[in-house]
Design a protein around this motif. Structure first.
Motif, PDB file in Angstrom:
ATOM      1  N   LYS A  54      -8.724   5.679  -5.580  1.00  0.00           N
ATOM      2  CA  LYS A  54      -8.231   4.493  -6.492  1.00  0.00           C
ATOM      3  C   LYS A  54      -6.602   4.577  -5.359  1.00  0.00           C
ATOM      4  CE  LYS A  54     -10.508   4.017 -10.571  1.00  0.00           C
ATOM      5  NZ  LYS A  54     -10.853   3.998 -11.381  1.00  0.00           N
ATOM      6  N   ASP A  55      -6.220   5.746  -5.565  1.00  0.00           N
ATOM      7  CA  ASP A  55      -4.697   5.345  -5.696  1.00  0.00           C
ATOM      8  C   ASP A  55      -4.338   5.755  -3.976  1.00  0.00           C
ATOM      9  OD1 ASP A  55      -2.196   5.804  -7.016  1.00  0.00           O
ATOM     10  OD2 ASP A  55      -1.943   8.129  -6.955  1.00  0.00           O
ATOM     11  N   LYS A  56      -4.617   6.686  -3.560  1.00  0.00           N
ATOM     12  CA  LYS A  56      -4.577   6.609  -2.222  1.00  0.00           C
ATOM     13  C   LYS A  56      -5.169   6.345  -1.028  1.00  0.00           C
ATOM     14  CE  LYS A  56      -0.761   9.619  -2.900  1.00  0.00           C
ATOM     15  NZ  LYS A  56      -1.541  11.204  -4.509  1.00  0.00           N
ATOM     16  N   VAL A  57      -6.054   6.196  -0.846  1.00  0.00           N
ATOM     17  CA  VAL A  57      -7.678   6.279  -0.317  1.00  0.00           C
ATOM     18  C   VAL A  57      -7.503   4.683  -0.079  1.00  0.00           C
ATOM     19  CG1 VAL A  57      -9.725   6.163   1.090  1.00  0.00           C
ATOM     20  CG2 VAL A  57      -8.333   8.344  -0.085  1.00  0.00           C
ATOM     21  N   LYS A  58      -8.216   4.157  -1.455  1.00  0.00           N
ATOM     22  CA  LYS A  58      -7.895   2.166  -1.144  1.00  0.00           C
ATOM     23  C   LYS A  58      -7.695   1.612  -0.771  1.00  0.00           C
ATOM     24  CE  LYS A  58     -10.259  -0.733  -4.482  1.00  0.00           C
ATOM     25  NZ  LYS A  58     -10.545  -1.234  -6.289  1.00  0.00           N
ATOM     26  N   PRO A  59      -5.703   1.581  -1.103  1.00  0.00           N
ATOM     27  CA  PRO A  59      -4.997   0.753  -0.810  1.00  0.00           C
ATOM     28  C   PRO A  59      -5.019   0.864   1.259  1.00  0.00           C
ATOM     29  CG  PRO A  59      -4.077   1.960  -1.986  1.00  0.00           C
ATOM     30  CD  PRO A  59      -5.091   2.976  -1.975  1.00  0.00           C
ATOM     31  N   ILE A  60      -5.314   1.673   1.810  1.00  0.00           N
ATOM     32  CA  ILE A  60      -5.479   2.134   3.114  1.00  0.00           C
ATOM     33  C   ILE A  60      -6.321   1.485   3.606  1.00  0.00           C
ATOM     34  CG2 ILE A  60      -6.171   3.307   5.114  1.00  0.00           C
ATOM     35  CD1 ILE A  60      -4.955   5.699   3.148  1.00  0.00           C
ATOM     36  N   PHE A  61      -7.983   1.557   2.900  1.00  0.00           N
ATOM     37  CA  PHE A  61      -8.888   0.615   3.252  1.00  0.00           C
ATOM     38  C   PHE A  61      -8.625  -0.871   2.516  1.00  0.00           C
ATOM     39  CE2 PHE A  61     -12.615   3.941   2.292  1.00  0.00           C
ATOM     40  CZ  PHE A  61     -12.331   5.468   3.301  1.00  0.00           C
ATOM     41  N   LYS A  96     -21.556  -4.662   6.364  1.00  0.00           N
ATOM     42  CA  LYS A  96     -21.851  -4.394   5.317  1.00  0.00           C
ATOM     43  C   LYS A  96     -22.913  -4.012   4.726  1.00  0.00           C
ATOM     44  CE  LYS A  96     -19.941  -8.595   3.696  1.00  0.00           C
ATOM     45  NZ  LYS A  96     -18.584  -9.911   3.400  1.00  0.00           N
ATOM     46  N   GLU A  97     -23.972  -3.981   5.964  1.00  0.00           N
ATOM     47  CA  GLU A  97     -25.422  -3.718   5.540  1.00  0.00           C
ATOM     48  C   GLU A  97     -25.284  -1.992   6.166  1.00  0.00           C
ATOM     49  OE1 GLU A  97     -27.919  -6.675   7.842  1.00  0.00           O
ATOM     50  OE2 GLU A  97     -27.281  -5.435   8.956  1.00  0.00           O
ATOM     51  N   HIS A  98     -23.503  -1.612   6.573  1.00  0.00           N
ATOM     52  CA  HIS A  98     -23.325  -0.436   6.587  1.00  0.00           C
ATOM     53  C   HIS A  98     -22.679   0.082   5.525  1.00  0.00           C
ATOM     54  CE1 HIS A  98     -24.869   1.272  10.638  1.00  0.00           C
ATOM     55  NE2 HIS A  98     -24.872  -0.499  11.075  1.00  0.00           N
ATOM     56  N   LEU A  99     -21.913  -0.504   4.960  1.00  0.00           N
ATOM     57  CA  LEU A  99     -21.089  -0.060   4.478  1.00  0.00           C
ATOM     58  C   LEU A  99     -20.414  -0.793   3.665  1.00  0.00           C
ATOM     59  CD1 LEU A  99     -20.437   3.556   3.105  1.00  0.00           C
ATOM     60  CD2 LEU A  99     -18.600   2.749   5.190  1.00  0.00           C
ATOM     61  N   ASP A 100     -20.397  -1.467   1.981  1.00  0.00           N
ATOM     62  CA  ASP A 100     -19.490  -2.416   1.140  1.00  0.00           C
ATOM     63  C   ASP A 100     -19.067  -1.351   0.809  1.00  0.00           C
ATOM     64  OD1 ASP A 100     -19.230  -4.536  -0.046  1.00  0.00           O
ATOM     65  OD2 ASP A 100     -20.672  -5.069   0.083  1.00  0.00           O
ATOM     66  N   PHE A 101     -17.550  -1.479   0.563  1.00  0.00           N
ATOM     67  CA  PHE A 101     -16.411  -0.882  -0.398  1.00  0.00           C
ATOM     68  C   PHE A 101     -15.855  -2.129  -1.245  1.00  0.00           C
ATOM     69  CE2 PHE A 101     -14.714   0.767   4.213  1.00  0.00           C
ATOM     70  CZ  PHE A 101     -15.002   2.306   3.710  1.00  0.00           C
ATOM     71  N   SER A 102     -16.557  -2.642  -1.519  1.00  0.00           N
ATOM     72  CA  SER A 102     -16.252  -3.960  -3.244  1.00  0.00           C
ATOM     73  C   SER A 102     -16.375  -2.817  -4.576  1.00  0.00           C
ATOM     74  CB  SER A 102     -17.152  -5.277  -3.166  1.00  0.00           C
ATOM     75  OG  SER A 102     -17.337  -5.952  -1.763  1.00  0.00           O
ATOM     76  N   ASN A 103     -16.925  -2.357  -4.299  1.00  0.00           N
ATOM     77  CA  ASN A 103     -16.703  -1.266  -5.477  1.00  0.00           C
ATOM     78  C   ASN A 103     -16.615   0.154  -4.945  1.00  0.00           C
ATOM     79  OD1 ASN A 103     -18.527  -2.912  -7.137  1.00  0.00           O
ATOM     80  ND2 ASN A 103     -20.638  -2.022  -6.234  1.00  0.00           N
ATOM     81  N   ASP A 104     -15.925   0.878  -6.382  1.00  0.00           N
ATOM     82  CA  ASP A 104     -14.732   2.400  -6.208  1.00  0.00           C
ATOM     83  C   ASP A 104     -16.126   3.070  -6.069  1.00  0.00           C
ATOM     84  OD1 ASP A 104     -12.658   0.950  -5.978  1.00  0.00           O
ATOM     85  OD2 ASP A 104     -12.425   1.210  -8.595  1.00  0.00           O
ATOM     86  N   PHE A 105     -15.383   4.440  -5.246  1.00  0.00           N
ATOM     87  CA  PHE A 105     -16.377   5.433  -4.815  1.00  0.00           C
ATOM     88  C   PHE A 105     -17.715   5.562  -6.373  1.00  0.00           C
ATOM     89  CE2 PHE A 105     -17.897   9.343  -3.897  1.00  0.00           C
ATOM     90  CZ  PHE A 105     -18.569   9.433  -2.685  1.00  0.00           C
ATOM     91  N   PRO A 106     -18.820   5.882  -6.708  1.00  0.00           N
ATOM     92  CA  PRO A 106     -19.758   5.913  -5.176  1.00  0.00           C
ATOM     93  C   PRO A 106     -19.482   4.398  -3.942  1.00  0.00           C
ATOM     94  CG  PRO A 106     -20.682   6.336  -6.790  1.00  0.00           C
ATOM     95  CD  PRO A 106     -19.945   6.616  -7.370  1.00  0.00           C
ATOM     96  N   PHE A 107     -20.209   3.561  -3.496  1.00  0.00           N
ATOM     97  CA  PHE A 107     -19.539   2.975  -3.141  1.00  0.00           C
ATOM     98  C   PHE A 107     -21.657   1.859  -3.176  1.00  0.00           C
ATOM     99  CE2 PHE A 107     -16.763   4.218  -0.483  1.00  0.00           C
ATOM    100  CZ  PHE A 107     -16.078   4.456  -1.062  1.00  0.00           C
ATOM    101  N   GLY A 108     -22.249   2.443  -3.315  1.00  0.00           N
ATOM    102  CA  GLY A 108     -23.636   1.894  -3.812  1.00  0.00           C
ATOM    103  C   GLY A 108     -23.856   1.035  -2.837  1.00  0.00           C
ATOM    104  N   GLY A 109     -24.348   1.159  -1.127  1.00  0.00           N
ATOM    105  CA  GLY A 109     -24.824   0.781  -0.458  1.00  0.00           C
ATOM    106  C   GLY A 109     -26.046   0.956   0.308  1.00  0.00           C
ATOM    107  N   HIS A 110     -26.692   1.078   0.865  1.00  0.00           N
ATOM    108  CA  HIS A 110     -27.913   1.595   1.402  1.00  0.00           C
ATOM    109  C   HIS A 110     -27.967   3.346   1.740  1.00  0.00           C
ATOM    110  CE1 HIS A 110     -27.884   2.458   6.100  1.00  0.00           C
ATOM    111  NE2 HIS A 110     -26.919   1.294   5.194  1.00  0.00           N
ATOM    112  N   GLY A 111     -26.767   3.651   1.900  1.00  0.00           N
ATOM    113  CA  GLY A 111     -26.551   5.438   2.099  1.00  0.00           C
ATOM    114  C   GLY A 111     -26.840   6.312   0.689  1.00  0.00           C
TER     115      GLY A 111
END
Ligand code: HEC
Length: 167
Positions: A54-61, A96-111
Motif C-alpha cells: 500500500k505504501d510503495k507499490v500501489k502508488p506506482i500501480f 481486468k479479466e487478467h488482473l484487477d487491482f481494485s482491491n489490495d493484495f491479494p487481488f482476488g481475480g481468477h488467478g
C-alpha cells in the motif's frame, strides 16, 4: 524448538517494524497496529507485506496500471474519437479479466495470489506493461528503473511470505 524460536523472533520483529513505521508515518497512525497482535506470525508477515504494497507499490500501480486494471479508469481525451472507444473498451475488459487491482493484495481475480505475483514479475521484468500501444499515447506511463526495483522487491517478499504461510 529452534523453529519455534525463529517464528517468535519473526513475530516480534514484524511487530517492531510495524510499531516503528507507525511512529514515523503519521498519516497512518491509527490504521496500522490495532488488530496486529492477534495475528499469527505467518499472517503477520503477510500483513507487513501488504503495508509495503500500500505504501510503495500501489502508488506506482495507481499511476501506471489502474487506468486499465481497476474500476478507476481515467479516460483519455481520445476516448471520444470514433473507433478509439471500441479499442479502449476491449483493452479494459481484457485487462481486468487478467488482473484487477481494485482491491489490495491479494487481488482476488481468477488467478491465485502466487499466479498473480508471477505474472506481475514477468511483465515487470520484460517491460511489457503497460502495452506498447499505450506508451505511444501516454509517454509518461513507462515503468522507471526505481519503480521496477520496488515492484520486484515486493513480489519477492510476498512470494517468500506466502511460502512460509503454506508450510
Ligand atoms: C492500456 C491498458 C493497460 C495498462 C495501462 C496496463 N495493462 Fe496490464 N494488461 C492489459 C491488457 C489488455 C492485458 C491482457 C493481455 C494482453 O492483451 O496483453 C493485460 C494483462 C496484464 C497482465 C497479465 C499477463 C498474463 O500473462 O496473464 C499483467 C500481470 C499486467 N497486465 C500487469 C500490468 C501492470 C503491472 C501494469 C502497470 C505497470 C499494467 N498491466 C498496465 C492492459 C493494460
Amino acid at each position: 524448538m529452534k523453529k519455534h524460536s525463529l517464528k517468535t523472533f519473526i513475530y516480534y520483529l514484524s511487530f517492531y517494524v510495524l510499531a516503528l513505521s507507525s511512529t514515523f508515518a503519521h498519516k497512518n497512525h491509527n490504521s496500522v497496529p490495532q488488530n496486529a497482535p492477534q495475528l499469527k506470525p505467518q499472517e503477520m508477515q503477510l500483513f507487513t507485506i501488504n503495508e509495503f504494497y500500500k505504501d510503495k507499490v500501489k502508488p506506482i500501480f495507481q499511476k501506471k496500471c489502474f487506468d486499465c486494471h481497476s474500476q478507476n479508469t481515467q479516460y483519455p481525451w481520445y476516448y471520444k474519437i470514433p473507433g478509439a472507444k471500441q479499442l479502449i473498451d476491449d483493452d479494459l475488459k481484457k485487462a481486468k479479466e487478467h488482473l484487477d487491482f481494485s482491491n489490495d493484495f491479494p487481488f482476488g481475480g481468477h488467478g491465485t495470489p502466487n499466479e498473480d505475483l508471477d505474472a506481475i514479475e514477468d511483465v515487470t521484468k520484460d517491460n511489457s506493461m503497460p502495452p506498447f500501444r499505450y506508451w505511444i499515447l501516454r509517454w509518461d506511463s513507462r515503468i522507471l528503473y526505481e519503480e521496477k526495483r520496488i515492484i520486484l522487491e515486493w513480489v519477492n517478499r510476498s512470494k517468500a511470505a506466502l511460502k512460509e504461510k503454506n508450510k
